[in-house]
Design a protein around this motif. Structure first.
Motif, PDB file in Angstrom:
ATOM      1  N   LEU A 215     -30.164  12.774   9.758  1.00  0.00           N
ATOM      2  CA  LEU A 215     -31.459  12.799  10.436  1.00  0.00           C
ATOM      3  C   LEU A 215     -32.588  13.089   9.457  1.00  0.00           C
ATOM      4  O   LEU A 215     -33.687  12.534   9.580  1.00  0.00           O
ATOM      5  CB  LEU A 215     -31.444  13.847  11.548  1.00  0.00           C
ATOM      6  CG  LEU A 215     -30.632  13.489  12.805  1.00  0.00           C
ATOM      7  CD1 LEU A 215     -30.528  14.694  13.729  1.00  0.00           C
ATOM      8  CD2 LEU A 215     -31.263  12.299  13.530  1.00  0.00           C
ATOM      9  N   ALA A 216     -32.350  13.980   8.491  1.00  0.00           N
ATOM     10  CA  ALA A 216     -33.373  14.286   7.492  1.00  0.00           C
ATOM     11  C   ALA A 216     -33.698  13.068   6.638  1.00  0.00           C
ATOM     12  O   ALA A 216     -34.811  12.945   6.118  1.00  0.00           O
ATOM     13  CB  ALA A 216     -32.907  15.439   6.611  1.00  0.00           C
ATOM     14  N   LYS A 217     -32.748  12.158   6.504  1.00  0.00           N
ATOM     15  CA  LYS A 217     -32.971  10.944   5.725  1.00  0.00           C
ATOM     16  C   LYS A 217     -33.546   9.819   6.568  1.00  0.00           C
ATOM     17  O   LYS A 217     -33.783   8.721   6.059  1.00  0.00           O
ATOM     18  CB  LYS A 217     -31.654  10.485   5.108  1.00  0.00           C
ATOM     19  CG  LYS A 217     -31.109  11.438   4.059  1.00  0.00           C
ATOM     20  CD  LYS A 217     -29.793  10.926   3.496  1.00  0.00           C
ATOM     21  CE  LYS A 217     -29.241  11.874   2.436  1.00  0.00           C
ATOM     22  NZ  LYS A 217     -27.934  11.413   1.914  1.00  0.00           N
ATOM     23  N   GLY A 218     -33.738  10.068   7.874  1.00  0.00           N
ATOM     24  CA  GLY A 218     -34.313   9.046   8.739  1.00  0.00           C
ATOM     25  C   GLY A 218     -33.325   7.993   9.180  1.00  0.00           C
ATOM     26  O   GLY A 218     -33.718   6.845   9.443  1.00  0.00           O
ATOM     27  N   VAL A 219     -32.040   8.352   9.248  1.00  0.00           N
ATOM     28  CA  VAL A 219     -31.025   7.407   9.693  1.00  0.00           C
ATOM     29  C   VAL A 219     -30.297   8.006  10.882  1.00  0.00           C
ATOM     30  O   VAL A 219     -30.257   9.226  11.083  1.00  0.00           O
ATOM     31  CB  VAL A 219     -30.018   7.066   8.566  1.00  0.00           C
ATOM     32  CG1 VAL A 219     -30.723   6.400   7.403  1.00  0.00           C
ATOM     33  CG2 VAL A 219     -29.289   8.318   8.096  1.00  0.00           C
ATOM     34  N   CYS A 220     -29.681   7.154  11.667  1.00  0.00           N
ATOM     35  CA  CYS A 220     -28.932   7.594  12.833  1.00  0.00           C
ATOM     36  C   CYS A 220     -27.658   8.296  12.400  1.00  0.00           C
ATOM     37  O   CYS A 220     -26.919   7.769  11.564  1.00  0.00           O
ATOM     38  CB  CYS A 220     -28.591   6.393  13.713  1.00  0.00           C
ATOM     39  SG  CYS A 220     -27.432   6.762  15.056  1.00  0.00           S
ATOM     40  N   PRO A 221     -27.345   9.475  12.930  1.00  0.00           N
ATOM     41  CA  PRO A 221     -26.109  10.161  12.555  1.00  0.00           C
ATOM     42  C   PRO A 221     -24.855   9.403  12.976  1.00  0.00           C
ATOM     43  O   PRO A 221     -23.797   9.571  12.380  1.00  0.00           O
ATOM     44  CB  PRO A 221     -26.200  11.501  13.297  1.00  0.00           C
ATOM     45  CG  PRO A 221     -27.642  11.677  13.595  1.00  0.00           C
ATOM     46  CD  PRO A 221     -28.191  10.313  13.807  1.00  0.00           C
ATOM     47  N   GLY A 222     -24.966   8.543  13.984  1.00  0.00           N
ATOM     48  CA  GLY A 222     -23.796   7.841  14.476  1.00  0.00           C
ATOM     49  C   GLY A 222     -23.469   6.588  13.698  1.00  0.00           C
ATOM     50  O   GLY A 222     -22.329   6.375  13.292  1.00  0.00           O
ATOM     51  N   CYS A 223     -24.455   5.727  13.485  1.00  0.00           N
ATOM     52  CA  CYS A 223     -24.204   4.434  12.818  1.00  0.00           C
ATOM     53  C   CYS A 223     -24.848   4.319  11.449  1.00  0.00           C
ATOM     54  O   CYS A 223     -24.657   3.324  10.760  1.00  0.00           O
ATOM     55  CB  CYS A 223     -24.707   3.292  13.709  1.00  0.00           C
ATOM     56  SG  CYS A 223     -26.516   3.286  13.964  1.00  0.00           S
ATOM     57  N   GLU A 224     -25.647   5.308  11.048  1.00  0.00           N
ATOM     58  CA  GLU A 224     -26.277   5.384   9.731  1.00  0.00           C
ATOM     59  C   GLU A 224     -27.279   4.269   9.493  1.00  0.00           C
ATOM     60  O   GLU A 224     -27.579   3.925   8.353  1.00  0.00           O
ATOM     61  CB  GLU A 224     -25.224   5.390   8.618  1.00  0.00           C
ATOM     62  CG  GLU A 224     -24.278   6.571   8.672  1.00  0.00           C
ATOM     63  CD  GLU A 224     -23.318   6.601   7.502  1.00  0.00           C
ATOM     64  OE1 GLU A 224     -23.786   6.498   6.354  1.00  0.00           O
ATOM     65  OE2 GLU A 224     -22.112   6.710   7.738  1.00  0.00           O
ATOM     66  N   ARG A 225     -27.808   3.684  10.577  1.00  0.00           N
ATOM     67  CA  ARG A 225     -28.869   2.698  10.420  1.00  0.00           C
ATOM     68  C   ARG A 225     -30.222   3.408  10.527  1.00  0.00           C
ATOM     69  O   ARG A 225     -30.347   4.471  11.119  1.00  0.00           O
ATOM     70  CB  ARG A 225     -28.761   1.613  11.488  1.00  0.00           C
ATOM     71  CG  ARG A 225     -27.487   0.777  11.384  1.00  0.00           C
ATOM     72  CD  ARG A 225     -27.492  -0.338  12.431  1.00  0.00           C
ATOM     73  NE  ARG A 225     -26.317  -1.184  12.319  1.00  0.00           N
ATOM     74  CZ  ARG A 225     -25.195  -1.000  13.023  1.00  0.00           C
ATOM     75  NH1 ARG A 225     -25.108   0.027  13.872  1.00  0.00           N
ATOM     76  NH2 ARG A 225     -24.174  -1.813  12.884  1.00  0.00           N
ATOM     77  N   THR A 226     -31.234   2.788   9.934  1.00  0.00           N
ATOM     78  CA  THR A 226     -32.570   3.402   9.902  1.00  0.00           C
ATOM     79  C   THR A 226     -33.166   3.460  11.312  1.00  0.00           C
ATOM     80  O   THR A 226     -33.113   2.481  12.072  1.00  0.00           O
ATOM     81  CB  THR A 226     -33.495   2.600   8.981  1.00  0.00           C
ATOM     82  OG1 THR A 226     -32.913   2.543   7.678  1.00  0.00           O
ATOM     83  CG2 THR A 226     -34.868   3.264   8.883  1.00  0.00           C
TER      84      THR A 226
END
Length: 354
Positions: free
Chosen positions: A289-300
């Motif tokens: 989340l801190a990187k701005g990606v979804c925790p589930g699928c890791e997409r932006t």
């Protein structure tokens, strides 16, 4: 370092990475010393080991004796040449004096009775004889010096022939020794590389990960750096072949890991939202989340948009409301940032309306 980690944990992780590099440095120093000292297990052979054990020492002794004799004869020759030069100078001076004496007096009609003329002639003959003797001594030393030099040249020529005959055997033995020493080094570094690969695959996520990474760095440096200065002419093939094999194996492992990851992601996305969020690691979810990606699928995902309560790619809940104070909060947070109530006692958290 992850922004979700505690401040102390960040520094602990940095310290553990420092520990990994220090461990690798000490292992690399030890490995470099061992790799460098491995040739000592083999007897260092020279060209002399393949020469005739009787004739070669005799020729070398003869050459050393000739060198010593040449130095002595050269010193004697220089002394004799000085003596010859002195005799020549004396004879020349006496002859000039005699010519001047003859020019200033009239010769007697009976030379045998001229005592002074007889004395001068005898003295001149003595000086001429001394000059000839000095010249003969110089020529004798020159002849001795020439004989010594020619004898040394013959010994050197014969020794060179012996060395040329033994050089092929020496080169063959040296190549065989290089091959054995290279095999020793390869037998030491290649298993280290294999162990490092196994540790990287199986143990890098364990609590001993600093030592795993330290050993991996050490094994890589030992094989791909420390071994390079000792590679024989054919050693580069082994080096590059091993590198290619490791790259292929690592690539296959990475491709298989990617496929397994994609399969896990597809299966995870079919699970209920609550189960998916519970299965995710807390620190990992906050890191993503801190990187701005979804925790589930890791997409932006645009997390700054207040309307984004669910991931538009996989549908996992990203924000919901506190069951106690209805504050919009991170769906993965353990406590509400508005009232401090634990998420576990809030009841079923409903998504915000936006």
């Amino acid at each position: 370092m992850s922004k979700a980690l505690r401040w102390s944990e960040k520094w602990f992780r940095r310290g553990l990475w420092l520990l990994a590099f220090v461990f690798a440095w000490f292992l690399t120093g030890l490995g470099s010393t061992i790799v460098g000292d491995l040739p000592q297990v083999e007897q260092q052979r020279t060209l002399d080991d393949f020469l005739d054990p009787q004739r070669a020492p005799a020729l070398k002794a003869a050459i050393r004796e000739a060198d010593r004799a040449e130095r002595d004869l050269q010193a004697e020759l220089e002394q004799l040449q000085l003596q010859q030069q002195a005799a020549q100078a004396n004879h020349r001076a006496a002859r000039d004096s005699f010519q001047q004496w003859l020019a200033t007096r009239s010769a007697t009609q009976r030379p045998d009775q001229d005592d002074e003329l007889v004395q001068r002639t005898r003295a001149l003959d003595g000086l001429r004889q001394a000059e000839r003797q000095a010249l003969a001594a110089v020529e004798a030393r020159q002849q001795s010096l020439l004989d010594v030099r020619q004898g040394r040249d013959r010994s050197q020529t014969e020794l060179q022939q012996l060395q040329d005959g033994a050089r092929q055997q020496f080169d063959s033995a040296r190549r065989a020794q290089e091959l054995r020493v290279f095999a020793y080094r390869l037998a030491l570094t290649l298993p280290l590389l294999a162990v490092a690969g196994w540790l990287f695959v199986r143990k890098r996520h364990t609590s001993a990960w600093p030592f795993v990474w330290g050993f991996v760095i050490f094994a890589g440096v030992a094989f791909f750096v420390e071994l390079v200065p000792y590679l024989p002419s054919y050693g580069g093939y082994v080096h590059y072949i091993v590198g290619i094999v490791i790259t292929v194996l690592g690539g296959r492992h990475a491709i298989a890991a990617l496929q397994r990851y994609q399969e896990r992601q597809r299966q995870a996305e079919t699970l209920p939202d609550t189960e998916r969020r519970q299965a995710l690691d807390y620190d990992l979810a906050l890191t993503r989340l801190a990187k701005g990606v979804c925790p589930g699928c890791e997409r932006t995902v645009d997390l700054k948009d207040p309307a984004n309560d669910f991931c538009p790619h996989c549908g996992i809940c990203l924000h919901n409301r506190c069951g106690a104070c209805q504050t919009r909060k991170n769906a993965f947070a353990r406590y509400c940032h508005g009232c401090g109530e634990p998420a576990a006692v809030q009841g079923a958290a409903s998504p915000s309306a936006g």
